[in-house]
Design an enzyme around this catalytic site. Structure first.
Site, PDB file in Angstrom:
ATOM      1  N   TYR A  73     -12.468  -2.468  -3.880  1.00  0.00           N
ATOM      2  CA  TYR A  73     -12.776  -2.498  -2.588  1.00  0.00           C
ATOM      3  C   TYR A  73     -14.282  -2.636  -2.232  1.00  0.00           C
ATOM      4  CZ  TYR A  73      -8.367  -2.235   0.209  1.00  0.00           C
ATOM      5  OH  TYR A  73      -7.116  -2.853   0.782  1.00  0.00           O
ATOM      6  N   GLU A 101      -9.338 -10.920  -7.419  1.00  0.00           N
ATOM      7  CA  GLU A 101      -8.617  -9.863  -7.290  1.00  0.00           C
ATOM      8  C   GLU A 101      -7.143  -9.948  -8.327  1.00  0.00           C
ATOM      9  OE1 GLU A 101      -9.467  -8.942  -2.500  1.00  0.00           O
ATOM     10  OE2 GLU A 101      -7.567  -9.659  -3.080  1.00  0.00           O
ATOM     11  N   LYS A 115       0.503  -1.277  -0.098  1.00  0.00           N
ATOM     12  CA  LYS A 115       0.081   0.059   0.041  1.00  0.00           C
ATOM     13  C   LYS A 115       0.933   1.205   0.101  1.00  0.00           C
ATOM     14  CE  LYS A 115      -3.961  -2.201   2.308  1.00  0.00           C
ATOM     15  NZ  LYS A 115      -4.926  -2.223   3.479  1.00  0.00           N
ATOM     16  N   PHE A 151     -15.613   3.054   6.904  1.00  0.00           N
ATOM     17  CA  PHE A 151     -14.427   3.392   6.419  1.00  0.00           C
ATOM     18  C   PHE A 151     -14.096   3.239   4.969  1.00  0.00           C
ATOM     19  CE2 PHE A 151     -14.135  -1.058   7.712  1.00  0.00           C
ATOM     20  CZ  PHE A 151     -13.666  -1.637   6.608  1.00  0.00           C
ATOM     21  N   HIS A 200      -1.998  -5.292   1.567  1.00  0.00           N
ATOM     22  CA  HIS A 200      -3.429  -6.053   1.414  1.00  0.00           C
ATOM     23  C   HIS A 200      -3.074  -7.642   0.946  1.00  0.00           C
ATOM     24  CE1 HIS A 200      -7.214  -7.135  -0.258  1.00  0.00           C
ATOM     25  NE2 HIS A 200      -6.622  -7.869  -1.122  1.00  0.00           N
ATOM     26  N   ASN A 243      -1.964   0.222   6.797  1.00  0.00           N
ATOM     27  CA  ASN A 243      -1.449  -1.164   7.331  1.00  0.00           C
ATOM     28  C   ASN A 243      -0.480  -1.741   6.359  1.00  0.00           C
ATOM     29  OD1 ASN A 243      -3.351  -1.802   6.001  1.00  0.00           O
ATOM     30  ND2 ASN A 243      -4.691  -2.777   7.517  1.00  0.00           N
ATOM     31  N   THR A 259      -5.491  -7.005  10.914  1.00  0.00           N
ATOM     32  CA  THR A 259      -5.594  -5.814  10.217  1.00  0.00           C
ATOM     33  C   THR A 259      -4.935  -4.568  11.016  1.00  0.00           C
ATOM     34  OG1 THR A 259      -7.490  -6.874   9.146  1.00  0.00           O
ATOM     35  CG2 THR A 259      -7.561  -4.443   9.306  1.00  0.00           C
ATOM     36  N   ARG A 276       2.609  -6.374   9.242  1.00  0.00           N
ATOM     37  CA  ARG A 276       1.904  -5.432   9.787  1.00  0.00           C
ATOM     38  C   ARG A 276       2.378  -4.766  11.066  1.00  0.00           C
ATOM     39  NH1 ARG A 276      -4.013  -7.229   7.581  1.00  0.00           N
ATOM     40  NH2 ARG A 276      -4.185  -5.777   5.830  1.00  0.00           N
ATOM     41  N   ARG A 336      -1.600 -14.373   4.542  1.00  0.00           N
ATOM     42  CA  ARG A 336      -2.447 -13.663   5.488  1.00  0.00           C
ATOM     43  C   ARG A 336      -1.666 -13.714   6.781  1.00  0.00           C
ATOM     44  NH1 ARG A 336      -6.818 -10.401   4.467  1.00  0.00           N
ATOM     45  NH2 ARG A 336      -7.139 -10.661   6.712  1.00  0.00           N
TER      46      ARG A 336
HETATM   47  O1  CDP Z   1      -7.089  -6.047   4.971  1.00  0.00           O
HETATM   48  P1  CDP Z   1      -7.739  -6.749   5.778  1.00  0.00           P
HETATM   49  O2  CDP Z   1      -8.227  -8.054   5.092  1.00  0.00           O
HETATM   50  O3  CDP Z   1      -6.957  -7.495   7.098  1.00  0.00           O
HETATM   51  O4  CDP Z   1      -9.018  -6.168   6.466  1.00  0.00           O
HETATM   52  P2  CDP Z   1     -10.463  -5.873   6.118  1.00  0.00           P
HETATM   53  O5  CDP Z   1     -11.457  -6.162   7.014  1.00  0.00           O
HETATM   54  O6  CDP Z   1     -10.687  -6.403   4.661  1.00  0.00           O
HETATM   55  O7  CDP Z   1     -10.396  -4.338   5.604  1.00  0.00           O
HETATM   56  C1  CDP Z   1      -9.720  -3.575   4.407  1.00  0.00           C
HETATM   57  C2  CDP Z   1      -9.026  -2.764   4.907  1.00  0.00           C
HETATM   58  O8  CDP Z   1      -9.787  -1.416   5.123  1.00  0.00           O
HETATM   59  C3  CDP Z   1      -7.894  -2.868   5.793  1.00  0.00           C
HETATM   60  O9  CDP Z   1      -6.722  -3.327   5.498  1.00  0.00           O
HETATM   61  C4  CDP Z   1      -7.640  -1.406   6.501  1.00  0.00           C
HETATM   62  O10 CDP Z   1      -6.773  -0.896   5.535  1.00  0.00           O
HETATM   63  C5  CDP Z   1      -9.030  -0.782   6.157  1.00  0.00           C
HETATM   64  N1  CDP Z   1      -9.768  -0.577   7.412  1.00  0.00           N
HETATM   65  C6  CDP Z   1      -9.943   0.705   8.064  1.00  0.00           C
HETATM   66  O11 CDP Z   1      -9.363   1.618   7.787  1.00  0.00           O
HETATM   67  N2  CDP Z   1     -10.466   0.851   9.166  1.00  0.00           N
HETATM   68  C7  CDP Z   1     -11.489  -0.329   9.792  1.00  0.00           C
HETATM   69  N3  CDP Z   1     -11.856  -0.228  11.058  1.00  0.00           N
HETATM   70  C8  CDP Z   1     -11.199  -1.668   9.289  1.00  0.00           C
HETATM   71  C9  CDP Z   1     -10.310  -1.534   8.086  1.00  0.00           C
HETATM   72 MG    MG Z   2      -9.738  -8.010   3.639  1.00  0.00          MG
END
Ligand code: CDP
Ligand code: MG
Length: 136
Positions: free
Chosen positions: A52, A129, A12, A60, A118, A115, A94, A105, A88
């Site tokens: 996304y 994707e 990112k 968010f 992705h 973070n 996350t 992370r 992962r």
């Molecule tokens: O990336 P990951 O799959 O771990 O998390 P996700 O739940 O799929 O969320 C996608 C992305 O949204 C995260 O990697 C964060 O960059 C962002 N996010 C955020 O800004 N605030 C949150 N409360 C949760 C996710």
């Molecule tokens: Mg995700």
């Protein structure tokens, strides 16, 4: 039984900007994930919104799309044994504050939104994707 998979990884903007690309790639390579395809791009907010869209109902979402389109990113296809779960695990939770020691992370993430990486979370999403960024 062997289970070779492909998954999509994104470095990112926060990590590209801090020149962490090579260090993050080396984590994948050291952990038996091959980088099959790799490009540095700068996507538009509309493209980020499409990528996304599973998150479109989340509070968010708008900030997330603005963020992913705020600067260059590196998108990669990783390939290896159980690549989806393996990536992962290497990424960590996350929220970098909650991520396990030695994860990407934990080491590099700045906050829950910035973070650093992705990674696809399922076979289905990995397929979608990869097709999104690497149409052939
Ligand atoms: O990336 P990951 O799959 O771990 O998390 P996700 O739940 O799929 O969320 C996608 C992305 O949204 C995260 O990697 C964060 O960059 C962002 N996010 C955020 O800004 N605030 C949150 N409360 C949760 C996710
Ligand atoms: Mg995700």
């Amino acid at each position: 039984m062997s289970n070779i998979e492909q998954t999509l990884s994104i470095i990112k903007p926060d990590a590209v900007e801090r020149n962490l690309t090579d260090e993050i790639k080396s984590v994948f390579i050291k952990n038996d994930l091959k980088i099959k395809n790799n490009k540095k791009i700068h996507i538009t907010k509309d493209e980020a919104a499409e990528f996304y869209k599973v998150h479109q109902s989340k509070p968010f979402y708008d900030d997330l799309c603005t963020y992913l389109s705020s600067g260059p990113i590196v998108v990669m296809i990783l390939e290896g044994e159980n690549a989806i779960l393996s990536n992962r695990k290497l990424m960590g939770a996350t929220d970098p504050k909650k991520a396990e020691e030695n994860t990407i992370r934990k080491k590099f993430g700045l906050s829950i939104d910035k973070n650093s990486v992705h990674g696809s979370d399922s076979k289905d999403n990995a397929k979608k994707e990869i097709a999104f960024f690497f149409k052939d």
